[in-house]
Design a protein around this motif. Structure first.
Motif, short mmCIF file in Angstrom:
data_model
loop_
_atom_site.label_atom_id
_atom_site.label_comp_id
_atom_site.label_asym_id
_atom_site.label_seq_id
_atom_site.Cartn_x
_atom_site.Cartn_y
_atom_site.Cartn_z
N TRP A 207 32.63 -13.81 -11.22
CA TRP A 207 33.70 -12.82 -11.36
C TRP A 207 35.03 -13.56 -11.56
O TRP A 207 35.37 -14.46 -10.80
CB TRP A 207 33.77 -11.94 -10.12
N ASN A 208 35.78 -13.15 -12.59
CA ASN A 208 37.03 -13.80 -12.94
C ASN A 208 38.19 -12.85 -12.63
O ASN A 208 38.31 -11.79 -13.23
CB ASN A 208 37.05 -14.15 -14.43
N PRO A 209 39.08 -13.21 -11.67
CA PRO A 209 40.17 -12.30 -11.28
C PRO A 209 41.21 -12.13 -12.38
O PRO A 209 41.57 -13.08 -13.07
CB PRO A 209 40.76 -12.97 -10.04
N LEU A 210 41.69 -10.90 -12.53
CA LEU A 210 42.76 -10.61 -13.48
C LEU A 210 44.10 -10.79 -12.77
O LEU A 210 44.28 -10.30 -11.64
CB LEU A 210 42.64 -9.18 -14.01
N ASP B 271 42.26 -6.98 -5.66
CA ASP B 271 41.72 -7.81 -6.73
C ASP B 271 40.84 -6.98 -7.64
O ASP B 271 40.10 -6.11 -7.18
CB ASP B 271 40.89 -8.98 -6.16
N LEU B 272 40.94 -7.25 -8.94
CA LEU B 272 40.04 -6.69 -9.94
C LEU B 272 39.56 -7.86 -10.77
O LEU B 272 40.35 -8.53 -11.44
CB LEU B 272 40.75 -5.65 -10.81
N SER B 273 38.25 -8.13 -10.71
CA SER B 273 37.67 -9.26 -11.42
C SER B 273 36.71 -8.75 -12.47
O SER B 273 36.06 -7.72 -12.30
CB SER B 273 36.94 -10.20 -10.45
N ILE B 274 36.61 -9.49 -13.58
CA ILE B 274 35.73 -9.08 -14.66
C ILE B 274 34.74 -10.20 -14.96
O ILE B 274 34.94 -11.35 -14.58
CB ILE B 274 36.54 -8.66 -15.92
N ALA B 275 33.65 -9.84 -15.66
CA ALA B 275 32.58 -10.79 -15.93
C ALA B 275 32.68 -11.34 -17.33
O ALA B 275 33.08 -10.64 -18.26
CB ALA B 275 31.22 -10.11 -15.74
N TYR C 257 27.78 0.51 -22.04
CA TYR C 257 28.53 -0.71 -22.33
C TYR C 257 29.88 -0.73 -21.62
O TYR C 257 30.86 -1.22 -22.15
CB TYR C 257 28.73 -0.88 -23.84
N ALA C 258 29.92 -0.17 -20.44
CA ALA C 258 31.18 -0.16 -19.70
C ALA C 258 31.52 -1.56 -19.20
O ALA C 258 30.65 -2.42 -19.08
CB ALA C 258 31.10 0.80 -18.53
N MET C 259 32.79 -1.77 -18.89
CA MET C 259 33.24 -3.09 -18.47
C MET C 259 32.71 -3.40 -17.07
O MET C 259 33.01 -2.68 -16.12
CB MET C 259 34.76 -3.14 -18.49
N ALA C 260 31.93 -4.46 -16.97
CA ALA C 260 31.49 -4.92 -15.65
C ALA C 260 32.72 -5.39 -14.88
O ALA C 260 33.53 -6.16 -15.39
CB ALA C 260 30.47 -6.04 -15.78
N ALA C 261 32.89 -4.91 -13.66
CA ALA C 261 34.08 -5.23 -12.89
C ALA C 261 33.75 -5.24 -11.42
O ALA C 261 32.80 -4.59 -10.96
CB ALA C 261 35.18 -4.21 -13.17
N GLN C 262 34.53 -6.00 -10.67
CA GLN C 262 34.39 -6.05 -9.22
C GLN C 262 35.74 -5.73 -8.59
O GLN C 262 36.74 -6.40 -8.85
CB GLN C 262 33.92 -7.43 -8.77
N PHE C 263 35.78 -4.68 -7.77
CA PHE C 263 36.99 -4.25 -7.09
C PHE C 263 36.96 -4.77 -5.65
O PHE C 263 35.94 -4.68 -4.97
CB PHE C 263 37.08 -2.72 -7.05
N THR C 264 38.08 -5.27 -5.19
CA THR C 264 38.21 -5.68 -3.80
C THR C 264 39.39 -4.94 -3.18
O THR C 264 40.52 -5.00 -3.70
CB THR C 264 38.41 -7.20 -3.66
#
Length: 608
Positions: free
Chosen positions: A160-163, A98-102, A221-228
């Motif tokens: 966090w919103n999953p792509l 999963d890769l989620s963004i804010a 200003y990098a993209m806030a992201a959450q990796f799972t």
């Protein structure tokens, strides 16, 4: 910070260590050497938890529009550090699931790009060099390409919103190289939102499908992201279990993105009142009866050596109460009104007030009541309303005082646009009750929109920064109560349990009673059993604690809370790979009759 080898305190009858002789108990090093090989015989294999790595905050205080807020189309390359991934416990061979963004824009919506390229791969060179943006990744996994039609997903603020499509792309990290995410979207993108910032690296090119163009942004200003990641069986992993006890706060607050988002306003005919009534745990907050005190005295003057009219960002001179106002952490009979919508509880020499609210200042500054802390200008509306400004009135019975911001303006509003009109009132009662009254609010376009904060805090009046209950959605949560006195949960953390290294368990927020903490180890996770039956309500058990109990000294710093650490050497033994271990800390407390508090638990998987 003191560190101690694991020292046996006691064992349960089910533990193999319970059969040790007196020499074992007298020799901590011998216990440590014998203990870990025995784990291999006692523990059973368990599924490792997914490893989630956040790069940034899903609800940041700083906003930007890249890369998702570009309707004209653009290309960007985002880089995420291998060292941070390893620090979070991700190891080679782990697959990205999963890769989620804010989404920092408030509310929710849908993102739609008519054409989009989204690729994830290992970065070929660090830092990336200008040009050939689509060739910076080594054999990338393609999540979405230009021939796949529109790229669409839903988003909601502050989570966090999953792509879509990330798991199916099958990206596997090699454990060594930085990860790059390439995003290129076509013109016509709709439903754009502002993405949160983080500390990673980003190259942004303001051209769809860019190849050799120079980047417009190199850092920040990098993209806030959450990796799972789904870890391999060889990974050393760590996961938090539940929470420690006791967590308390006298103070509360709510933040809004700006005045247009403020939802507590009333009207001139029907002002809204938020009422805070003193209770032993701080305040009971409820809706009060609609009321408004018409100011009748002169406008307050500023706190300059030669007092004058209140202006933008000014602080009033001392306002003397006819009584002593009591609050958790102190009392005062002098207050100061800030142009920017708050009241300082106590004397101050400050001549100005900050227009930018922050929870940090609320926690660490003087005690304050904040009915509407934001950029307000008490003089902006004077040309159209000579009565506009800030007033201080004493009730005829000397049992209440009123601080009124009458027809003040948004300090960042556009001067030539329709004016903004804001009316609010802070009431302090002799019995310790306070009220926030909100009259008519008329917003206008703002050149420099700033955040809004509503709440109260005793600040540092108790000798340490205040704890905060919040953020609280006041409209939705009311009635609610704070849960003071201020206290901090007992916390437990560690580094990754990698074989061949030293596992260091760190306990924090230990109350200054006895300079000692205990650590329990078990082979079974317990699902948070409340220990009220033992005299410790609100504390929970997360481990069977059937393997070992150990202790470590605690050091107390300038504040009243202490920290301790326990170091355990992990041998590089293949039979231990993939085995689970559950641990928890215990320390002394005044909060219950048992006089013991428990921390959160840790679920550890031993590995490489």
């Amino acid at each position: 910070m003191p560190r101690a080898s694991s020292t046996l305190v006691r064992t349960t009858p089910t533990s193999p260590l319970a059969r040790g002789d007196r020499r074992q108990q007298r020799d901590p090093d011998d216990v440590k050497k014998r203990h870990l090989p025995l784990l291999a015989l006692v523990l059973v294999a368990a599924a490792a938890p997914a490893q989630t790595v956040p790069f940034g905050d899903p609800d940041p205080s700083t906003l930007n529009g890249l890369p998702w807020g570009v309707a004209t189309g653009s290309t960007s390359l985002h880089v995420y550090s291998a060292s941070l991934l390893r620090a979070w416990g991700v190891c080679g061979g782990a697959q990205l699931v999963d890769l989620s963004i804010a989404a920092a824009t408030s509310g929710s919506g849908a993102y739609h790009a008519p054409q989009c390229t989204l690729a994830i791969g290992h970065l070929l060179v660090y830092p990336p060099v200008p040009g050939a943006w689509t060739n910076h990744l080594d054999a990338p996994a393609i999540v979405h390409d230009l021939a796949s039609g529109p790229f669409t997903f839903g988003w909601t603020h502050a989570i966090w919103n999953p792509l879509p499509g990330v798991a199916a792309a099958g990206f596997v990290w090699d454990g060594q190289r930085d990860i790059g995410v390439l995003l290129s979207t076509s013109p016509g993108t709709t439903g754009t939102f502002l993405s949160g910032t983080s500390g990673g690296l980003r190259h942004h090119v303001a051209l769809f499908g860019a190849t050799t163009q120079a980047p417009t942004v190199l850092h920040g200003y990098a993209m806030a992201a959450q990796f799972t990641f789904a870890p391999t069986s060889l990974c050393a992993t760590k996961a938090l279990l539940g929470a420690g006890c006791y967590d308390g706060a006298y103070s509360f607050y709510q933040q809004f993105t700006g005045l247009p988002a403020f939802d507590l306003a009333g009207s001139a005919a029907n002002p809204r009142t938020v009422l805070a009534i003193p209770v032993p745990a701080g305040y009971h907050v409820a809706n009060g009866a609609s009321a408004w005190f018409a100011p009748g005295g002169p406008q307050v003057l500023n706190n300059s050596p030669v007092p004058g009219p209140m202006q933008d960002d000014s602080m009033s001179g001392p306002l003397v109460l006819p009584f002593t106002f009591q609050f958790p952490g102190g009392s005062t009979n002098v207050v100061h009104a800030a142009a920017n919508g708050f009241v300082v509880l106590g004397p101050t020499a400050a001549a100005s007030s900050t227009e930018t609210p922050s929870t940090s200042a609320l926690r660490s500054g003087q005690p304050r009541l904040a009915p509407l802390w934001c950029d307000l200008d008490p003089a902006r509306n004077l040309p159209s309303n000579p009565a506009a400004g800030i007033y201080f009135d004493v009730d005829p019975g000397n049992q209440a005082v009123y601080v009124t911001w009458l027809d003040v303006a948004d300090g960042g509003s556009v001067p030539l646009s329709p004016q903004s009109h804001i009316n609010l009132q802070c009431v302090l009662h002799a019995n310790g009750v306070f009220e926030y009254r909100y009259g008519a609010f008329v917003s206008s376009p703002s050149l420099f929109p700033t955040a809004v904060l509503v709440g109260w805090s005793q600040g540092n009046s108790l000798g340490a920064n205040a704890r905060m209950l919040g953020p609280v959605d006041i409209s939705a949560a009311i009635p609610f109560a704070t849960n003071g006195p201020d206290s901090w949960r007992l916390g437990l953390d560690s580094n990754l349990p990698m074989l061949g290294t030293t596992l260091t368990l760190t306990v924090s927020n230990v109350e200054n009673l006895v300079p000692l903490a205990f650590f329990t180890f078990g082979d079974t996770q317990i699902p948070g059993i409340d220990l009220g039956f033992l005299g410790a309500p609100g504390c929970s058990a997360y481990t069977s604690a059937n393997l070992l109990w150990a202790s470590a000294p605690v050091t107390f710093g300038a504040g009243s809370l202490g920290t301790g650490a326990l170091a355990v050497a992990l041998p590089d033994a293949q039979p231990l790979v993939g085995l689970p271990l559950f641990t928890q800390a215990i320390a002394f407390t005044f909060h219950n009759s048992l006089h013991l508090a428990t921390s959160n638990g840790l679920a550890l998987q031993l590995g490489r």
